[in-house]
Design a protein around this motif. Structure first.
Motif: not given
Length: 282
Positions: A190-191, A195-200, A145-151, A207-214
């Motif tokens: 990877t970790m 965090e980047l995957a959650v931010a995106r 699936t070429r899934q990003n390991p961070g996901e 949810a821009y405030v949550a995106a900024i925090n992550r």
């Protein structure tokens, strides 16, 4: 009817009754026998600890995980205080892992650490714990699936990171430490990707405030990782959506300062998923 014939009747009835009772008892014995399973023959019943252990190693080297697990478990159960018991427990965990039983393997290793904290093979135990969490079953199809390991599930990644970190700190001269250091570098990146995957995820759902925090946690907790470029871009765009022009410009300045060749400002994010990944449809 004669008196002789009359006296014979009770005797005949008793004889028939006795025969019926015997037949019923025989039937009960047969039924009970059918319901009782004969005990299975155990060819290792009279084996000593060394023979059990060596046979387990032979089966383990042949990748016959089921039989190997049985041998090592037998060593631990029959000779718990012998010289082979501790190594048998470690080998059992390895066989459980290879036999696609990672949770059982981790449980066996945790039990070993509690029982034998000073064992000279503790560096290998920590290395094995790191490996088991490093490649969980959920990662099997990531190549397709070429899934990003961070996901992936970050809990397993953090547990792997903790085990490798303990190994490096407590046993810097161990033969397993160089490989553990390489895996730690991968885990940090990877970790950060997680965090980047959650931010995106938050950014895509406004949810821009949550995106900024992550995204900020990528910058502060994982300094110098490649994911910092995308994290700064998410912060820049989130501040722009919120109308915070000054903060938006600050994020852009830091992004260009650290990644002067970035294409994110002009092109944005590429598609996250390959054509094989069903998540691209959402």
């Amino acid at each position: 009817m004669s008196r002789t014939a009359l006296s014979f009747l009770p005797t005949l009835a008793l004889s028939q009754l006795a025969s019926r009772v015997l037949l019923m008892l025989a039937a009960l014995v047969v039924i009970a026998g059918c319901g009782t399973k004969a005990p299975e023959y155990d060819p290792t019943a009279n084996w000593n600890a060394e023979r059990l252990f060596q046979d387990g190693k032979t089966e383990m080297n042949a990748a016959n995980w089921r039989v190997a697990k049985e041998r090592f478990a037998a060593v631990e159960a029959r000779f718990p205080f012998g010289v082979y018991a501790q190594q048998a427990q470690i080998n059992l965990a390895y066989c459980q892992w290879k036999d696609k039983e990672p949770e059982l393997a981790l449980g066996t290793l945790n039990r070993f650490q509690q029982q034998y904290p000073g064992n000279p093979s503790m560096d290998y135990v920590l290395y094995l714990k790191g490996l088991i969490n490093f490649t969980p079953p959920s990662a099997v199809f990531s190549g397709l699936t070429r899934q990003n390991p961070g996901e992936r599930d970050v809990r397993a990644l953090r547990q792997s990171f903790a085990a490798f970190t303990e190994l490096v700190q407590q046993f810097p001269e161990s033969r397993y430490t160089p490989d553990a250091r390489k895996r730690l570098n991968w885990l940090v990146n990877t970790m950060a990707e997680n965090e980047l995957a959650v931010a995106r995820f938050y950014y895509d759902r406004y949810a821009y405030v949550a995106a900024i925090n992550r995204a900020q946690s990528v910058i502060t907790d994982y300094q110098g990782v490649p994911a910092a470029e995308s994290a700064l871009y998410i912060m820049m765009m989130s501040y722009e959506k919120l109308g915070m022009t000054e903060l938006r410009n600050d994020a852009e300045r830091v992004l260009l300062q650290n990644f002067p060749k970035t294409k994110l400002i002009s092109e944005g994010f590429p598609n996250k998923y390959s054509a094989w990944n069903p998540l691209r449809l959402f």
